[in-house]
Scaffold this active site. Sequence first.
Site, PDB file in Angstrom:
ATOM      1  N   ARG A   1      12.032  -5.871   4.035  1.00 54.13           N
ATOM      2  CA  ARG A   1      11.746  -4.379   4.021  1.00 54.13           C
ATOM      3  C   ARG A   1      12.538  -3.693   4.828  1.00 54.13           C
ATOM      4  O   ARG A   1      12.873  -3.839   5.867  1.00 54.13           O
ATOM      5  CB  ARG A   1      10.228  -4.246   4.838  1.00 54.13           C
ATOM      6  CG  ARG A   1       9.779  -2.700   4.654  1.00 54.13           C
ATOM      7  CD  ARG A   1       8.462  -2.508   4.824  1.00 54.13           C
ATOM      8  NE  ARG A   1       7.746  -2.838   5.918  1.00 54.13           N
ATOM      9  CZ  ARG A   1       6.476  -2.558   6.100  1.00 54.13           C
ATOM     10  NH1 ARG A   1       5.855  -1.908   5.283  1.00 54.13           N
ATOM     11  NH2 ARG A   1       6.117  -2.992   7.246  1.00 54.13           N
TER      12      ARG A   1
ATOM     13  N   ARG B   1      -0.207  -9.582  12.924  1.00 55.84           N
ATOM     14  CA  ARG B   1      -0.730  -8.623  12.090  1.00 55.84           C
ATOM     15  C   ARG B   1      -1.771  -9.023  10.944  1.00 55.84           C
ATOM     16  O   ARG B   1      -2.607  -8.375  10.680  1.00 55.84           O
ATOM     17  CB  ARG B   1       0.392  -7.602  11.540  1.00 55.84           C
ATOM     18  CG  ARG B   1       1.092  -6.851  12.471  1.00 55.84           C
ATOM     19  CD  ARG B   1       2.480  -6.176  12.030  1.00 55.84           C
ATOM     20  NE  ARG B   1       1.981  -5.142  11.001  1.00 55.84           N
ATOM     21  CZ  ARG B   1       3.126  -4.945  10.208  1.00 55.84           C
ATOM     22  NH1 ARG B   1       4.433  -5.392  10.454  1.00 55.84           N
ATOM     23  NH2 ARG B   1       2.937  -3.907   9.445  1.00 55.84           N
TER      24      ARG B   1
ATOM     25  N   ARG C   1      -9.472   0.832   8.845  1.00 56.14           N
ATOM     26  CA  ARG C   1      -8.926  -0.490   9.099  1.00 56.14           C
ATOM     27  C   ARG C   1      -9.969  -1.465   9.920  1.00 56.14           C
ATOM     28  O   ARG C   1      -9.686  -2.614  10.120  1.00 56.14           O
ATOM     29  CB  ARG C   1      -7.596  -0.630   9.971  1.00 56.14           C
ATOM     30  CG  ARG C   1      -6.499  -1.019   9.391  1.00 56.14           C
ATOM     31  CD  ARG C   1      -5.401  -0.479  10.116  1.00 56.14           C
ATOM     32  NE  ARG C   1      -4.227  -1.412  10.058  1.00 56.14           N
ATOM     33  CZ  ARG C   1      -3.112  -0.883   9.336  1.00 56.14           C
ATOM     34  NH1 ARG C   1      -3.118   0.209   8.576  1.00 56.14           N
ATOM     35  NH2 ARG C   1      -2.005  -1.637   9.442  1.00 56.14           N
TER      36      ARG C   1
ATOM     37  N   LYS D   1       0.852  -1.368  -0.058  1.00 59.67           N
ATOM     38  CA  LYS D   1       0.087  -0.069  -0.177  1.00 59.67           C
ATOM     39  C   LYS D   1       1.025   1.259  -0.039  1.00 59.67           C
ATOM     40  O   LYS D   1       0.675   2.248  -0.737  1.00 59.67           O
ATOM     41  CB  LYS D   1      -0.886  -0.040   1.163  1.00 59.67           C
ATOM     42  CG  LYS D   1      -1.878  -1.188   1.349  1.00 59.67           C
ATOM     43  CD  LYS D   1      -2.791  -1.004   2.704  1.00 59.67           C
ATOM     44  CE  LYS D   1      -2.129  -1.138   3.932  1.00 59.67           C
ATOM     45  NZ  LYS D   1      -1.177  -2.409   4.350  1.00 59.67           N
TER      46      LYS D   1
ATOM     47  N   ARG E   1      11.596  -2.174  10.512  1.00 59.58           N
ATOM     48  CA  ARG E   1      10.512  -1.789  11.573  1.00 59.58           C
ATOM     49  C   ARG E   1      10.568  -2.664  12.508  1.00 59.58           C
ATOM     50  O   ARG E   1      10.490  -3.973  12.297  1.00 59.58           O
ATOM     51  CB  ARG E   1       9.350  -1.694  10.666  1.00 59.58           C
ATOM     52  CG  ARG E   1       8.922  -0.246  10.321  1.00 59.58           C
ATOM     53  CD  ARG E   1       7.692  -0.021   9.666  1.00 59.58           C
ATOM     54  NE  ARG E   1       6.485  -0.762   9.620  1.00 59.58           N
ATOM     55  CZ  ARG E   1       5.342  -0.629   9.133  1.00 59.58           C
ATOM     56  NH1 ARG E   1       5.462   0.280   8.207  1.00 59.58           N
ATOM     57  NH2 ARG E   1       4.280  -1.009   9.571  1.00 59.58           N
TER      58      ARG E   1
HETATM   59  P1  AP5 Z   1       4.932  -1.558   1.684  1.00 51.24           P
HETATM   60  O1  AP5 Z   1       4.475  -0.690   0.499  1.00 51.24           O
HETATM   61  O2  AP5 Z   1       5.633  -0.942   2.757  1.00 51.24           O
HETATM   62  O3  AP5 Z   1       3.661  -2.239   2.283  1.00 51.24           O
HETATM   63  P2  AP5 Z   1       2.507  -1.783   3.087  1.00 51.24           P
HETATM   64  O4  AP5 Z   1       1.202  -2.366   2.649  1.00 51.24           O
HETATM   65  O5  AP5 Z   1       2.510  -0.304   3.287  1.00 51.24           O
HETATM   66  O6  AP5 Z   1       2.855  -2.436   4.576  1.00 51.24           O
HETATM   67  P3  AP5 Z   1       2.894  -1.799   5.893  1.00 51.24           P
HETATM   68  O7  AP5 Z   1       3.558  -2.563   6.978  1.00 51.24           O
HETATM   69  O8  AP5 Z   1       3.132  -0.318   6.013  1.00 51.24           O
HETATM   70  O9  AP5 Z   1       1.422  -1.853   6.353  1.00 51.24           O
HETATM   71  P4  AP5 Z   1       0.402  -1.981   7.495  1.00 51.24           P
HETATM   72  O10 AP5 Z   1      -0.656  -1.550   7.092  1.00 51.24           O
HETATM   73  O11 AP5 Z   1       0.625  -2.852   8.409  1.00 51.24           O
HETATM   74  O12 AP5 Z   1       1.278  -0.682   8.554  1.00 51.24           O
HETATM   75  P5  AP5 Z   1       1.062   0.586   8.955  1.00 51.24           P
HETATM   76  O13 AP5 Z   1       2.231   1.319   8.872  1.00 51.24           O
HETATM   77  O14 AP5 Z   1      -0.220   1.209   8.074  1.00 51.24           O
HETATM   78  O15 AP5 Z   1       5.673  -2.873   1.094  1.00 51.24           O
HETATM   79  C1  AP5 Z   1       6.047  -3.937   2.003  1.00 51.24           C
HETATM   80  C2  AP5 Z   1       7.460  -4.377   1.310  1.00 51.24           C
HETATM   81  O16 AP5 Z   1       7.345  -5.110   0.213  1.00 51.24           O
HETATM   82  C3  AP5 Z   1       8.346  -3.454   1.141  1.00 51.24           C
HETATM   83  O17 AP5 Z   1       9.620  -3.819   1.441  1.00 51.24           O
HETATM   84  C4  AP5 Z   1       8.341  -2.949  -0.257  1.00 51.24           C
HETATM   85  O18 AP5 Z   1       9.609  -2.601  -0.851  1.00 51.24           O
HETATM   86  C5  AP5 Z   1       7.825  -4.345  -0.892  1.00 51.24           C
HETATM   87  N1  AP5 Z   1       7.014  -4.486  -2.109  1.00 51.24           N
HETATM   88  C6  AP5 Z   1       6.074  -3.566  -2.439  1.00 51.24           C
HETATM   89  N2  AP5 Z   1       5.503  -4.186  -3.602  1.00 51.24           N
HETATM   90  C7  AP5 Z   1       6.258  -5.101  -3.961  1.00 51.24           C
HETATM   91  C8  AP5 Z   1       5.978  -5.831  -5.205  1.00 51.24           C
HETATM   92  N3  AP5 Z   1       5.006  -5.492  -6.088  1.00 51.24           N
HETATM   93  N4  AP5 Z   1       6.976  -6.774  -5.401  1.00 51.24           N
HETATM   94  C9  AP5 Z   1       7.809  -7.140  -4.385  1.00 51.24           C
HETATM   95  N5  AP5 Z   1       8.175  -6.184  -3.325  1.00 51.24           N
HETATM   96  C10 AP5 Z   1       7.366  -5.343  -3.036  1.00 51.24           C
HETATM   97  O19 AP5 Z   1       0.557   0.441  10.499  1.00 51.24           O
HETATM   98  C11 AP5 Z   1       1.273  -0.096  11.371  1.00 51.24           C
HETATM   99  C12 AP5 Z   1       0.604  -0.123  12.789  1.00 51.24           C
HETATM  100  O20 AP5 Z   1       0.189   1.149  13.086  1.00 51.24           O
HETATM  101  C13 AP5 Z   1      -0.331  -1.300  12.603  1.00 51.24           C
HETATM  102  O21 AP5 Z   1      -0.073  -2.386  12.987  1.00 51.24           O
HETATM  103  C14 AP5 Z   1      -1.500  -0.579  13.759  1.00 51.24           C
HETATM  104  O22 AP5 Z   1      -0.707  -0.862  15.117  1.00 51.24           O
HETATM  105  C15 AP5 Z   1      -1.455   1.021  13.501  1.00 51.24           C
HETATM  106  N6  AP5 Z   1      -2.182   1.379  12.665  1.00 51.24           N
HETATM  107  C16 AP5 Z   1      -1.854   2.281  11.551  1.00 51.24           C
HETATM  108  N7  AP5 Z   1      -3.123   2.578  11.052  1.00 51.24           N
HETATM  109  C17 AP5 Z   1      -4.272   2.226  11.833  1.00 51.24           C
HETATM  110  C18 AP5 Z   1      -5.660   2.317  11.725  1.00 51.24           C
HETATM  111  N8  AP5 Z   1      -6.219   2.861  10.934  1.00 51.24           N
HETATM  112  N9  AP5 Z   1      -6.282   1.749  12.670  1.00 51.24           N
HETATM  113  C19 AP5 Z   1      -5.604   1.019  13.899  1.00 51.24           C
HETATM  114  N10 AP5 Z   1      -4.380   1.022  13.849  1.00 51.24           N
HETATM  115  C20 AP5 Z   1      -3.671   1.427  12.756  1.00 51.24           C
END
Ligand code: AP5
Length: 209
Positions: A123, A167, A88, A13, A156
Amino acid sequence: MKLILLGAPGAGKGTQAAILADELGIPTISTGNILRAAIKNGTPTGMKAKSYMDAGHLVPDEVIIGIITERLAESDCAKGYILDGVPRTIAQAEALERAGIQFDHVVSMEVADATIMERMSGRRVCEKCGASYHITAVPPKVEGVCDVCGGKLVTRKDDAPETVKDRLTVYHKETEPLKDFYKSRGVLRSIGDMGSVEATSKAILDVLR
Ligand code: AP5
């Protein structure tokens, strides 16, 4: 254009949000990045969120709804935005609806759990600006250094394999039901795993046009 990128942790994402923001000229809003900045700055919100995030659990809805409502009221959101990682839960989606926000598209990025586990282990993220890389699939130009701001690339804490498993469990239970929620609103678009970052961006832009 108001767009949500929906998908498991590690589905890509954040990677796609950065590309789409450039392409569409609208900001990306990532609650994960906002929360990590709050933790770094030691704000009350950050202190409340930290233990949930470290454990791979969701931060309580009332905290997220407060953050997102405030952020969407800022002037750069007037022409539209891309939401990355929010809503979410059904409660968050309902709160956005109650605020009168209607989305043009909700793009669900479908990636298998096994692929997610592999991606997360490789990552690296910039500790300064949050840009995301992968050691083989999306490497930085210089190892360990962010292409965007020159910051240091780190792993991370919540990317530890056991936390990623937790997760994913949380995603399937709490977030996946949003697909039916937005399907019933007629805005859900599903994108399968296209392999490369470039092929995924093209598939998303194709459904938006
Ligand atoms: P990346 O693009 O980083 O993936 P992502 O989907 O953004 O993953 P996140 O871990 O950031 O998502 P998340 O939703 O768990 O975390 P968030 O920060 O929102 O890609 C992943 C890897 O793959 C990278 O290395 C990238 O280079 C690689 N890649 C990408 N595309 C590729 C492809 N096509 N082929 C190969 N490799 C590829 O949330 C973190 C925490 O915050 C949550 O656990 C929760 O505790 C809290 N939080 C955040 N938002 C909320 C909410 N709305 N409600 C409640 N808690 C929340």
